[in-house]
Design a protein around this motif. Structure first.
Motif, short mmCIF file in Angstrom:
data_model
loop_
_atom_site.label_atom_id
_atom_site.label_comp_id
_atom_site.label_asym_id
_atom_site.label_seq_id
_atom_site.Cartn_x
_atom_site.Cartn_y
_atom_site.Cartn_z
N MET A 21 -4.68 7.80 7.45
CA MET A 21 -4.33 6.80 6.44
C MET A 21 -3.05 6.02 6.73
SD MET A 21 -5.35 9.06 3.12
CE MET A 21 -5.82 7.73 2.04
N LYS A 52 -1.27 -1.06 -4.33
CA LYS A 52 -2.34 -0.08 -4.21
C LYS A 52 -1.68 1.27 -4.00
CE LYS A 52 -5.92 -3.02 -2.28
NZ LYS A 52 -6.79 -3.29 -1.13
N ASN A 66 0.85 -1.18 0.00
CA ASN A 66 0.00 0.00 0.00
C ASN A 66 0.89 1.23 0.00
OD1 ASN A 66 -2.66 -1.22 0.18
ND2 ASN A 66 -2.01 -1.89 2.21
N ASP A 102 -1.98 4.00 9.03
CA ASP A 102 -2.00 2.61 9.51
C ASP A 102 -2.17 1.60 8.38
OD1 ASP A 102 -1.56 3.30 12.16
OD2 ASP A 102 -3.70 3.48 12.61
N ASP A 103 -2.65 2.03 7.23
CA ASP A 103 -2.82 1.14 6.08
C ASP A 103 -1.76 1.39 5.02
OD1 ASP A 103 -5.16 0.03 7.17
OD2 ASP A 103 -6.36 1.68 6.38
N THR A 104 -0.61 1.95 5.43
CA THR A 104 0.42 2.37 4.49
C THR A 104 1.73 1.62 4.73
OG1 THR A 104 -0.56 4.56 4.33
CG2 THR A 104 1.73 4.36 3.65
N ASP A 105 2.31 1.11 3.65
CA ASP A 105 3.63 0.47 3.72
C ASP A 105 4.73 1.43 3.31
OD1 ASP A 105 2.68 -2.22 4.40
OD2 ASP A 105 1.87 -2.23 2.36
N LYS A 139 6.10 3.04 13.42
CA LYS A 139 5.29 2.31 12.44
C LYS A 139 6.23 1.74 11.38
CE LYS A 139 1.27 5.26 13.08
NZ LYS A 139 0.58 4.41 14.00
N LYS A 145 -2.58 5.29 -3.28
CA LYS A 145 -3.57 6.31 -2.94
C LYS A 145 -2.87 7.66 -2.86
CE LYS A 145 -6.43 3.24 -0.14
NZ LYS A 145 -6.92 2.97 1.20
#
Length: 101
Positions: free
Chosen positions: A45, A33, A3, A47-50, A72, A35
């Protein structure tokens, strides 16, 4: 699947860059993905990011953003102006691939 989050001041220019990266990834058969958002939405956003990519015009915020995401498992980098300004999706995808290794 990775992500990727691109941030810029308002989310507009990063939207164009995200589309260019998605197009390049599809062409190369890479699943990810991507965004785009304004930096003000980062907290919602992250927490859903690599991988966090920053528009070059926000490079002055790099240290603050690194502090904000410390603890993180997120890699962060500024997209070079030459890549961002020309919406060079393949080059940005190459940058993402190098960050994964």
């Amino acid at each position: 699947m990775k992500n990727i989050l691109l941030i810029c001041g308002s989310g507009a220019s990063s939207g164009f860059m995200a589309a260019a990266i998605r197009k390049a990834a599809k062409k190369q058969g890479v699943e990810l993905k991507v965004k785009a958002s304004s930096e003000s939405q980062l907290d919602d956003m992250i927490d859903d990011t690599d991988i966090l990519l920053i528009g070059p015009h926000l490079s002055y915020m790099l240290d603050d953003l690194k502090t904000k995401i410390s603890g993180k498992d997120v890699k962060v980098a500024v997209i070079p102006q030459a890549v961002y300004g020309s919406l060079n999706g393949p080059k940005a995808l190459e940058m993402i691939s190098e960050m994964e290794n």
